[in-house]
Write a protein that holds these residues in place. Sequence first.
Motif, PDB file in Angstrom:
ATOM      1  N   GLY A   1       0.816  -1.212   0.000  1.00 34.74           N
ATOM      2  CA  GLY A   1       0.000   0.000   0.000  1.00 34.74           C
ATOM      3  C   GLY A   1       0.847   1.258   0.000  1.00 34.74           C
ATOM      4  O   GLY A   1       0.543   2.243  -0.685  1.00 34.74           O
ATOM      5  N   ILE A   2       1.936   1.240   0.772  1.00 33.37           N
ATOM      6  CA  ILE A   2       2.850   2.388   0.818  1.00 33.37           C
ATOM      7  C   ILE A   2       3.452   2.657  -0.553  1.00 33.37           C
ATOM      8  O   ILE A   2       3.525   3.802  -1.015  1.00 33.37           O
ATOM      9  CB  ILE A   2       3.957   2.136   1.859  1.00 33.37           C
ATOM     10  N   LEU A   3       3.890   1.583  -1.233  1.00 29.89           N
ATOM     11  CA  LEU A   3       4.477   1.742  -2.565  1.00 29.89           C
ATOM     12  C   LEU A   3       3.442   2.256  -3.565  1.00 29.89           C
ATOM     13  O   LEU A   3       3.745   3.119  -4.398  1.00 29.89           O
ATOM     14  CB  LEU A   3       5.048   0.410  -3.043  1.00 29.89           C
ATOM     15  N   LEU A   4       2.216   1.735  -3.492  1.00 32.09           N
ATOM     16  CA  LEU A   4       1.171   2.176  -4.422  1.00 32.09           C
ATOM     17  C   LEU A   4       0.893   3.668  -4.252  1.00 32.09           C
ATOM     18  O   LEU A   4       0.740   4.403  -5.239  1.00 32.09           O
ATOM     19  CB  LEU A   4      -0.108   1.375  -4.194  1.00 32.09           C
ATOM     20  N   ILE A   5       0.832   4.128  -3.002  1.00 30.98           N
ATOM     21  CA  ILE A   5       0.563   5.545  -2.750  1.00 30.98           C
ATOM     22  C   ILE A   5       1.765   6.407  -3.112  1.00 30.98           C
ATOM     23  O   ILE A   5       1.640   7.449  -3.774  1.00 30.98           O
ATOM     24  CB  ILE A   5       0.182   5.754  -1.272  1.00 30.98           C
ATOM     25  N   GLY A   6       2.945   5.959  -2.670  1.00 28.94           N
ATOM     26  CA  GLY A   6       4.129   6.785  -2.839  1.00 28.94           C
ATOM     27  C   GLY A   6       4.610   6.882  -4.275  1.00 28.94           C
ATOM     28  O   GLY A   6       5.155   7.925  -4.680  1.00 28.94           O
ATOM     29  N   ILE A   7       4.431   5.839  -5.065  1.00 29.29           N
ATOM     30  CA  ILE A   7       4.978   5.828  -6.431  1.00 29.29           C
ATOM     31  C   ILE A   7       3.902   6.084  -7.481  1.00 29.29           C
ATOM     32  O   ILE A   7       4.095   6.869  -8.412  1.00 29.29           O
ATOM     33  CB  ILE A   7       5.685   4.476  -6.704  1.00 29.29           C
ATOM     34  N   TRP A   8       2.734   5.441  -7.348  1.00 30.65           N
ATOM     35  CA  TRP A   8       1.714   5.573  -8.374  1.00 30.65           C
ATOM     36  C   TRP A   8       0.441   6.286  -7.891  1.00 30.65           C
ATOM     37  O   TRP A   8      -0.503   6.446  -8.631  1.00 30.65           O
ATOM     38  CB  TRP A   8       1.323   4.191  -8.897  1.00 30.65           C
TER      39      TRP A   8
END
Length: 285
Positions: free
Chosen positions: A277-284
Amino acid sequence: MFFAIILVIVSGMAHAIWSMLTKRSRNKSVFLWSITMVTTILLLPVLITELWQHPMNAGSYGLLLLSFTLQAIYSWLLSQTYELGDLSQIYPIMRGTSTLLIPIIGVLFLSESLSLLGWFGILCMLGGFILLSRMGSRSKPSHPKMQGMKPVLMALCVGLCTTCYVFVDKLNLQHISPLGLLEVTNIGFVVGLTPAVLASRQIWEEWRINKSTMMMGAILNPGSYLLFLFAMQRAPMAQISSLREIGTVFATFLGVLFLKEQQGLRRISCSVFIFCGILLIGIWG
């Protein structure tokens, strides 16, 4: 950018390791105070020299004071949270809260928008948080203090404080070096824990029992944040801050494997959900 990514991943791993060492200690306040005090003493001449040779304006000193204050609050919250909850339960919540709060605040109050992947990332994080909070679980806590939602609420407060000091420190890096800023945050961290440490009267006992792990923590604790400060000088914070939270997965594995914490499979799964979830928010997002 590649070098900044490596710095951030190593930073997240180092943070997870010293957090595990803190959880294994007898007195969390004394342990955290001690591992930070070592670097605080070593870096004090660096800060004094820098401020003497490169004086700043009143606004810059005000930002340093704000960073100092936030670190003092953060250190006290952190010690109390480690007393209350398992590492594999509280760490993903502490580290993921800032990534969860920032986009929600932006949407609600700043007229910003999230992509579909961003909203899916928020759902992943919320699901992970709910499962880690033991809601709907009939299993008994391993310690009486861990009953109820208190560990989760304290972890959320730690995450909120982390959100605030990262933003402030990003501004501070415009006026002071990473080493100088690290010393300011160290002093605030130590001051925030000093009343509890003095009241406990367990400094020498903790050193006698955990001397080797305290020396390791004295390197990893400031080292993890120093690596992140260097990375922030080389890459946008929005891109690297989310990647640093890979430490949530590292810490959960350490808690399950080395601290023998219960519900290992569920907590590891939750930490992976939160990190995704962190990667989805932070990158995309």
